[in-house]
Design a protein around this motif. Structure first.
Motif, mmCIF file in Angstrom:
data_model
loop_
_atom_site.group_PDB
_atom_site.id
_atom_site.type_symbol
_atom_site.label_atom_id
_atom_site.label_comp_id
_atom_site.label_asym_id
_atom_site.label_seq_id
_atom_site.Cartn_x
_atom_site.Cartn_y
_atom_site.Cartn_z
ATOM 1 N N ALA A 103 0.886 -1.356 0.007
ATOM 2 C CA ALA A 103 -0.064 -0.004 -0.102
ATOM 3 C C ALA A 103 1.023 1.172 -0.057
ATOM 4 N N ASP A 104 2.066 1.041 0.494
ATOM 5 C CA ASP A 104 3.199 2.432 0.465
ATOM 6 C C ASP A 104 3.432 2.845 -0.718
ATOM 7 N N ALA A 105 3.854 1.583 -1.583
ATOM 8 C CA ALA A 105 4.256 1.812 -2.892
ATOM 9 C C ALA A 105 3.002 2.376 -3.646
ATOM 10 N N LEU A 106 1.915 2.109 -3.550
ATOM 11 C CA LEU A 106 0.749 2.595 -4.396
ATOM 12 C C LEU A 106 0.769 4.189 -3.984
ATOM 13 N N ALA A 107 0.678 4.249 -2.553
ATOM 14 C CA ALA A 107 0.426 5.776 -2.051
ATOM 15 C C ALA A 107 1.687 6.511 -2.542
ATOM 16 N N ALA A 108 2.714 6.283 -2.805
ATOM 17 C CA ALA A 108 3.707 6.996 -3.377
ATOM 18 C C ALA A 108 3.754 7.266 -4.509
ATOM 19 N N MET A 109 3.197 6.200 -5.586
ATOM 20 C CA MET A 109 2.742 6.485 -7.011
ATOM 21 C C MET A 109 1.858 7.714 -7.093
ATOM 22 N N ARG A 110 0.638 7.518 -6.303
ATOM 23 C CA ARG A 110 -0.372 8.482 -6.390
ATOM 24 C C ARG A 110 0.045 9.846 -5.842
ATOM 25 N N ALA A 111 0.922 9.977 -4.996
ATOM 26 C CA ALA A 111 1.710 11.062 -4.844
ATOM 27 C C ALA A 111 2.638 11.747 -5.623
ATOM 28 N N SER A 112 3.087 11.142 -6.635
ATOM 29 C CA SER A 112 4.085 11.312 -7.755
ATOM 30 C C SER A 112 3.608 12.179 -8.722
ATOM 31 N N GLU A 113 4.484 12.846 -9.421
ATOM 32 C CA GLU A 113 3.965 13.699 -10.607
ATOM 33 C C GLU A 113 3.145 12.791 -11.696
ATOM 34 N N TYR A 114 3.693 11.621 -12.283
ATOM 35 C CA TYR A 114 3.126 10.791 -13.134
ATOM 36 C C TYR A 114 1.580 10.165 -12.567
ATOM 37 N N GLY A 115 1.723 9.867 -11.155
ATOM 38 C CA GLY A 115 0.424 9.706 -10.547
ATOM 39 C C GLY A 115 -0.657 10.863 -10.593
ATOM 40 N N LYS A 116 -0.148 11.850 -10.252
ATOM 41 C CA LYS A 116 -1.082 13.002 -10.221
ATOM 42 C C LYS A 116 -1.484 13.397 -11.727
ATOM 43 N N ARG A 117 -0.661 13.305 -12.621
ATOM 44 C CA ARG A 117 -1.076 13.418 -13.949
ATOM 45 C C ARG A 117 -1.953 12.649 -14.631
ATOM 46 N N ALA A 118 -1.793 11.390 -14.225
ATOM 47 C CA ALA A 118 -2.732 10.049 -14.840
ATOM 48 C C ALA A 118 -4.211 10.571 -14.073
ATOM 49 N N ALA A 119 -4.094 11.046 -12.827
ATOM 50 C CA ALA A 119 -5.491 11.174 -12.012
ATOM 51 C C ALA A 119 -6.254 12.266 -12.608
ATOM 52 N N ASP A 120 -5.617 13.644 -12.975
ATOM 53 C CA ASP A 120 -6.110 14.516 -13.522
ATOM 54 C C ASP A 120 -6.436 14.469 -14.906
ATOM 55 N N ASP A 121 -5.930 13.376 -15.952
ATOM 56 C CA ASP A 121 -6.237 13.205 -17.144
ATOM 57 C C ASP A 121 -7.348 12.686 -17.424
ATOM 58 N N VAL A 122 -8.186 11.675 -16.407
ATOM 59 C CA VAL A 122 -9.227 10.815 -16.679
ATOM 60 C C VAL A 122 -10.222 11.562 -16.968
ATOM 61 N N VAL A 123 -10.749 12.706 -16.994
ATOM 62 C CA VAL A 123 -11.603 13.839 -17.309
ATOM 63 C C VAL A 123 -11.477 13.876 -18.903
ATOM 64 N N ASN A 124 -10.506 13.552 -19.559
ATOM 65 C CA ASN A 124 -10.284 13.955 -20.857
ATOM 66 C C ASN A 124 -10.910 12.542 -21.722
#
Length: 103
Positions: A64-85
């Motif tokens: 779970a810590d590795a998943l949390a680190a990914m979500r907090a990363s630049e690419y994790g945030k960019r992927a989450a923000d991209d979903v609306v597209n």
């Protein structure tokens, strides 16, 4: 191991979804830190009639810590923000620790 699963209901424009997902969204995923493996499909079927989802994505992380680190990363945030597209039908995101089966 810890798994991330993203379930996509049918979008307004399936062709746009497929094109954008493969050519724009998945390149972000390819740069996620800590991801052990990932996979996706547009061929979602159901044993009970119409499938409630158009597409599915899953990724494996050490914990779970590795998943949390990914979500907090630049690419994790960019992927989450991209979903609306591309995901005009919405998105269901779940994660869970994987338990090993016996047998």
């Amino acid at each position: 191991m810890h798994k991330l699963v993203v379930l996509y209901p049918k979008p307004a424009d399936p062709d746009h979804f497929r094109d954008y997902y493969v050519n724009n969204h998945l390149p972000l995923v390819a740069n996620w830190p800590g991801v052990l493996a990932w996979r996706y499909s547009f061929d979602v079927a159901s044993l009970n009639g119409d499938a409630p989802y158009f597409a599915v994505f899953e990724a494996d992380f050490a914990d779970a810590d590795a998943l949390a680190a990914m979500r907090a990363s630049e690419y994790g945030k960019r992927a989450a923000d991209d979903v609306v597209n591309y995901a005009t039908g919405g998105v269901d995101v779940i994660d869970y620790p994987v338990q090993n089966g016996i047998g």
